[in-house]
Scaffold this motif. Structure first.
Motif, PDB file in Angstrom:
ATOM      1  N   GLU A  30       0.830  -1.213   0.000  1.00 21.11           N
ATOM      2  CA  GLU A  30       0.000   0.000   0.000  1.00 21.11           C
ATOM      3  C   GLU A  30       0.861   1.258   0.000  1.00 21.11           C
ATOM      4  OE1 GLU A  30      -2.739  -0.342   3.286  1.00 21.11           O
ATOM      5  OE2 GLU A  30      -3.555  -2.217   2.493  1.00 21.11           O
ATOM      6  N   CYS A  33       2.386   1.689  -3.396  1.00 20.26           N
ATOM      7  CA  CYS A  33       1.383   2.149  -4.374  1.00 20.26           C
ATOM      8  C   CYS A  33       1.233   3.665  -4.308  1.00 20.26           C
ATOM      9  CB  CYS A  33       0.029   1.475  -4.134  1.00 20.26           C
ATOM     10  SG  CYS A  33      -0.038  -0.218  -4.699  1.00 20.26           S
ATOM     11  N   LYS A  37       2.267   6.033  -7.412  1.00 24.71           N
ATOM     12  CA  LYS A  37       1.273   6.932  -8.003  1.00 24.71           C
ATOM     13  C   LYS A  37       1.819   8.357  -8.063  1.00 24.71           C
ATOM     14  CE  LYS A  37      -3.567   8.236  -7.763  1.00 24.71           C
ATOM     15  NZ  LYS A  37      -4.833   8.053  -7.064  1.00 24.71           N
ATOM     16  N   ILE A  54       0.388   0.537 -11.596  1.00 26.84           N
ATOM     17  CA  ILE A  54       0.139   0.171 -10.200  1.00 26.84           C
ATOM     18  C   ILE A  54      -0.585  -1.169 -10.123  1.00 26.84           C
ATOM     19  CG2 ILE A  54      -1.186   0.801  -8.134  1.00 26.84           C
ATOM     20  CD1 ILE A  54      -0.457   3.747  -8.788  1.00 26.84           C
ATOM     21  N   VAL A  58       0.799  -4.356  -8.155  1.00 25.94           N
ATOM     22  CA  VAL A  58       0.042  -4.992  -7.072  1.00 25.94           C
ATOM     23  C   VAL A  58      -0.096  -6.493  -7.342  1.00 25.94           C
ATOM     24  CG1 VAL A  58      -2.244  -5.162  -5.996  1.00 25.94           C
ATOM     25  CG2 VAL A  58      -1.180  -2.930  -6.317  1.00 25.94           C
TER      26      VAL A  58
END
Length: 181
Positions: A30, A33, A37, A54, A58
């Motif tokens: 998380e 990510c 981003k 992303i 993941v």
């Protein structure tokens, strides 16, 4: 002592923007990510939505986490945990996500067969397979197909999924996968 300037030159040579090595967890994924981003949204010449990159990241990280969970009673469990790495880089106008980890040799050939199968499918066939896997058991694997994560990556990739494996010993190999988006 590690020569950081040499490491930095290697990362630049391969056009790696982000690299994480070590134990993956949901929390780390998380945080990465969020970082990805921000990094991809602010980068010069970024024409594509960072969510595609992303989502591939993941899936690759989740595959490593899931594999390690399944192997938590394996005698090489600690090596599995510490072997994980993921890189995100830029190749021309496109991005790539490459990850690697140690796997049991008993798992290698079935994995390679799944990827080869997915690489043989046309985009419409991948979409149909994805729906079939979703309908027939969610995240469970069909005998002739791959899990949803691999199917998702194949659907998002701009080219066939690339992979390599390197033997470590009679029981283990290092496996890496590359997806271009």
């Amino acid at each position: 002592m590690i020569h950081l300037q040499q490491l930095k030159r290697s990362l630049e040579e391969y056009r790696v923007l982000i690299c994480f090595s070590g134990q993956f967890s949901q929390g780390i994924v998380e945080q990465l990510c969020d970082s990805i981003k921000g990094h991809l949204s602010e980068g010069p010449g970024t024409k594509q939505n960072p969510m595609r990159v992303i989502s591939i990241f993941v899936e690759q990280a989740q595959n490593i986490i899931n594999y390690n969970q399944v192997k938590k009673n394996h005698k090489y469990y600690d090596q599995f945990l510490e072997s994980s790495i993921v890189t995100i880089g830029k190749n021309g106008e496109n991005f790539f996500v490459t990850s690697g980890n140690i796997i049991d040799n008993n798992d290698l050939q079935p994995l390679l067969k799944k990827i080869d199968y997915l690489n043989s499918l046309e985009p419409g066939d991948l979409k149909t397979l994805y729906k079939e896997v979703m309908k027939n058991g969610g995240f469970e694997e069909l005998e002739r197909s791959a899990g949803l994560g691999l199917i998702h990556m194949a659907r998002k990739s701009k080219s066939p999924i690339e992979y390599e494996s390197y033997p470590i010993n009679e029981e283990l190999s290092y496996f890496q996968i590359n997806v271009n988006s």
